[in-house]
Write an enzyme that holds these catalytic residues in place. Structure first.
Site, short mmCIF file in Angstrom:
data_model
loop_
_atom_site.label_atom_id
_atom_site.label_comp_id
_atom_site.label_asym_id
_atom_site.label_seq_id
_atom_site.Cartn_x
_atom_site.Cartn_y
_atom_site.Cartn_z
N SER A 1 -35.02 17.86 -58.61
CA SER A 1 -34.60 19.07 -59.34
C SER A 1 -33.13 19.32 -59.05
CB SER A 1 -35.41 20.26 -58.81
OG SER A 1 -34.87 21.46 -59.30
N TYR B 1 -38.93 25.81 -52.18
CA TYR B 1 -38.82 24.77 -53.22
C TYR B 1 -37.57 23.93 -52.96
CZ TYR B 1 -38.61 22.90 -58.02
OH TYR B 1 -38.56 22.09 -59.13
#
Ligand SMILES: NC(=O)c1ccc[n+]([C@@H]2O[C@H](COP(=O)([O-])OP(=O)(O)OC[C@H]3O[C@@H](n4cnc5c(N)ncnc54)[C@H](O)[C@@H]3O)[C@@H](O)[C@H]2O)c1
Length: 394
Positions: free
Chosen positions: A269, A282
């Protein structure tokens, strides 16, 4: 022994029986086959055609000796014939069918002949696992790789959505096939079983896309240790487990075929490249993923296994952002996170404006990066950004 048949003998057979084109192979060990004593009786089974080429392997107890016996016999076989055997018979173990593609493999094992579409895609007949392949980025990646000829294993916790997409792909009647495996990437036994199911069904593994991931945002005051552990287990440990069990098969393939390259690809990501406010569980797991990628790449390049991450920007059109009830756009609108925003469109426009390309990341953008990684032989250990310019490497 049965573990070694799956983890060593079958992927080795796939490589040893391949000449120019890499074969698709499957072990069939139905009860009626296990009780067969010799080639003559095998030929009496109703799914075996009279003209079938059968090679009998005499050694069936020691996996390394099975392979030695096989190498000698295949040399002799190819000295006198151009075509590969249709079946290898290993008494008491089963029959290994060998074909140019997954459709022909089904036919060899008794499926009826039907009209199929022959295509010649960019990843034709490669065997690819996509974890979290039932929806979102993973579902889109599975669809596009399948459309380009890959045999796709969709591995996901969500059985209903996974079976649905698998059925839709197979309904296109191409010579490559899709296959669903229920798997939890944070559970070692489940990941090992996912890899074994892939090898048993298609004969090996060329690309694993470690895509399954979860996001539960929250600052330090809100984040519970339990949620932090859950996210770390799926996003970080899940990638380790996929790489561990996939690499074991890929190493065997490299051992039995010169110049054969395979890929471990993590869907990371932009949050793996830059911190993310109130989203540290995350971002931390994704940063860690890049450390794993670099380290695995060093360890595995001698086996011609490339390891890379793809770092997409926000997938605004996917369920994480656009789900009408739970999506981040709705959540951010309700929470008043975007000052002055009155509608979902306002929230979306705010986020799109942060991307130089002016839009969110799409599946095709990620898949183009995946093709680059697979087709490139001289690169490993990279984190390829696909962020529309939102994140630029130093
Ligand atoms: N959506 C985005 O904006 C975005 C941006 C950058 C990166 N990513 C990354 O892309 C990947 C996919 O994200 P998405 O937005 O498409 O997610 P999604 O929630 O739409 O889909 C994730 C899939 O993974 C499955 N899954 C969840 N936990 C699992 C587990 N333990 N084992 C097996 N399957 C499991 C789910 O059932 C689901 O089908 C993730 O790694 C995510 O971090 C997403």
């Amino acid at each position: 022994m049965s573990n070694l048949i799956t983890s060593l003998v079958i992927p080795a057979i796939r490589m040893l029986t391949s000449r120019e084109k890499i074969m698709t192979v499957r072990l069939d060990n139905r009860e009626e086959i296990l009780s067969v004593e010799n080639e003559e009786d095998l030929r009496k089974l109703n799914f075996i055609k009279k003209s079938a080429g059968i090679l009998v392997v005499d050694e069936t107890t020691d996996p390394e000796e099975i392979l030695e016996d096989l190498e000698v016999k295949l040399c002799a076989w190819f000295d006198s014939r151009i075509v590969h055997p249709d079946y290898l018979f290993l008494k008491g173990v089963g029959v290994v069918a060998i074909a140019e593609n997954a459709y022909l493999l089904d036919v060899l094992l008794g499926a009826p002949l039907v009209e199929v579409k022959e295509i010649s895609g960019r990843v034709q007949d490669k065997i690819v696992i996509v974890t979290g392949g039932a929806q979102g980025f993973g579902g889109g990646i599975a669809e596009l790789l399948y459309a380009q000829g890959a045999n796709v294993v969709i591995a996901d916790l969500n059985e209903e959505a996974g079976v649905k997409i698998t059925t839709a792909l197979n309904a296109t009647m191409q010579t490559n096939k899709a296959f669903f495996v229920k798997a939890n990437v944070s559970d070692p036994e489940s990941v090992e079983a996912m890899i074994a199911a892939t090898v048993n069904y298609f004969g090996g593994l060329d690309v694993i896309i470690s895509n399954a991931g979860i996001l539960r945002a929250g600052g330090l005051d809100e984040m519970s240790p339990e949620v932090f552990s859950l996210m770390t287990d799926v996003n970080y440990k899940g990638y380790f487990l996929c790489a561990k069990y996939a690499a074991a098969i890929m190493k065997v393939q490299a051992r039995f075929r010169e110049n054969y390259y395979t890929d471990i690809i993590q869907i990371n990501s932009k949050s793996g490249l830059k911190g993310s406010n109130r989203n540290f569980a995350y971002a931390g797991g994704k940063f860690g993923g890049i450390g794993l990628t670099q380290s695995f790449a060093m360890e595995l390049m001698p086996h011609r296994i490339k390891v890379n991450s793809v770092c997409p920007g926000n997938f605004f059109e996917g369920p994480l952002w656009s789900d009408p009830e739970k999506g981040l756009f709705v959540q951010y609108l309700k929470a008043g996170k975007v000052p002055g925003a009155k509608t979902i469109e306002d929230v979306k426009a705010f986020y799109e404006a942060q991307v130089p390309a002016g839009r969110g990341c799409r599946v095709i953008d990620v898949v183009r990066a995946i093709f680059y990684i697979i087709e490139q032989e001289y690169e490993t250990g990279q984190a390829v950004p696909v962020t529309g310019g939102q994140n630029m490497l130093n």
